[in-house]
Design an enzyme around this catalytic site. Sequence first.
Site, PDB file in Angstrom:
ATOM      1  N   ARG A 137       0.858  -1.178   0.000  1.00 55.40           N
ATOM      2  CA  ARG A 137       0.000   0.000   0.000  1.00 55.40           C
ATOM      3  C   ARG A 137       0.895   1.229   0.000  1.00 55.40           C
ATOM      4  NH1 ARG A 137      -2.157  -3.640   3.781  1.00 55.40           N
ATOM      5  NH2 ARG A 137      -4.260  -4.392   3.255  1.00 55.40           N
ATOM      6  N   LYS A 162      -2.001  -2.400   7.703  1.00 59.10           N
ATOM      7  CA  LYS A 162      -3.433  -2.225   7.938  1.00 59.10           C
ATOM      8  C   LYS A 162      -3.903  -3.255   8.958  1.00 59.10           C
ATOM      9  CE  LYS A 162      -7.766  -1.612   5.430  1.00 59.10           C
ATOM     10  NZ  LYS A 162      -8.415  -1.613   4.093  1.00 59.10           N
ATOM     11  N   HIS A 268      -2.784   2.701  -5.695  1.00 57.76           N
ATOM     12  CA  HIS A 268      -3.447   1.426  -5.399  1.00 57.76           C
ATOM     13  C   HIS A 268      -3.686   0.619  -6.671  1.00 57.76           C
ATOM     14  CE1 HIS A 268      -4.737  -0.347  -1.645  1.00 57.76           C
ATOM     15  NE2 HIS A 268      -5.730  -0.941  -2.265  1.00 57.76           N
ATOM     16  N   ARG A 271      -0.962  -1.780  -6.952  1.00 59.04           N
ATOM     17  CA  ARG A 271      -1.153  -2.932  -6.046  1.00 59.04           C
ATOM     18  C   ARG A 271      -2.137  -3.932  -6.659  1.00 59.04           C
ATOM     19  NH1 ARG A 271      -1.243  -4.561  -0.472  1.00 59.04           N
ATOM     20  NH2 ARG A 271      -3.307  -5.160   0.295  1.00 59.04           N
ATOM     21  N   HIS A 294      -3.983  -9.396   3.288  1.00 60.09           N
ATOM     22  CA  HIS A 294      -5.434  -9.442   3.455  1.00 60.09           C
ATOM     23  C   HIS A 294      -5.797 -10.351   4.627  1.00 60.09           C
ATOM     24  CE1 HIS A 294      -6.300  -8.244  -0.995  1.00 60.09           C
ATOM     25  NE2 HIS A 294      -6.074  -7.200  -0.227  1.00 60.09           N
ATOM     26  N   TYR A 303      -9.727 -10.457  -7.325  1.00 65.73           N
ATOM     27  CA  TYR A 303      -8.861 -10.475  -8.503  1.00 65.73           C
ATOM     28  C   TYR A 303      -9.183 -11.647  -9.432  1.00 65.73           C
ATOM     29  CZ  TYR A 303      -6.481  -7.056  -5.692  1.00 65.73           C
ATOM     30  OH  TYR A 303      -6.214  -5.948  -4.927  1.00 65.73           O
TER      31      TYR A 303
END
Length: 320
Positions: A137, A162, A268, A271, A294, A303
């Site tokens: 990120r 995150k 982003h 990414r 994640h 994706y």
Amino acid sequence: MARISALVGDVRRALVARHYSVRTEGAYLGWIKRFILANRLRHPLELGHREVEAFLTRLAVEGRVAPATQNQALCALLFLYRDVLRVQLPWMEEVVRAKPQRKLPVVLSRDEVRMLLAQLDGRAWLLSSVLYGTGLRLMECLRLRVKDVDFQRCEIVVRDGKGGKDRRTLLPRSLVEPLQVEVERARVLHASDVQAGFGEVWLPHALARKYRSAAREFGWQYVFPALRRSMDPRDDLERRHHVDAEFVSRSLKRARDRAGIAKHVTAHTLRHSFATHLLEAGYDIRTIQELLGHKDVATTQIYTHVLNRGPHAVLSPLDR
């Protein structure tokens, strides 16, 4: 107005005491000020859950904000009442929730990534290459510390990502030499700062008190330091921060325009492209989930939907 000003100061101190980031601090204060203005400068103690419900509902109905935006406003107001005013709000069942919109991520093709990077040079090229080559990120990239880049093992350790999680991701071998040059540049800047009587970098949480000399150690310095020192808003000390996120955003926008790419390109987007291109190359989704950091594999599965709409998954009957 004096009561409102004092309240804003109390909120800021509470955020700092709980180690919220500067970006979260700014967002929360912004929502709290908007809430007060929307209620004609009345003090929040004079308001309650009905005013909070009405404010959040207007965001969804009139402002048509995204669910994440409405949720951020809710978190800010809950913080205000629970942690600053010590008031427990009843559960707000009558809030009209913003409708979740299922949007596919913007993904560049490999050729588009090459075209984009070809329009960049210097730090803008290196930062963009790191974003695409590692899947970091934007703020994870900008906040990288020298000690967390392992050139021997070709890996990067992301600290306090995150959700407050640490993880490891890969370091592309093609970026080892450019990053080493950048680290040496940071070393020269740091030595200059120390000689001028500065050289302390901001440390998260209570590390500065626990390890009193760590803030001046080179390993804790940012890989991408800012060109100039600036005053830290948290304690009014002059420090060298990392590169501003706006520098990357502006550079990518100019590069996109010069490359003639019609898609909306942000940090982003790189990414998203990293994850999609790994899937196309045959890497399993669990590995990609770990690299991206994640929490749930369902987040990474977005994706696969991008792939299903691309030329690699389904052959159109027209082409048969």
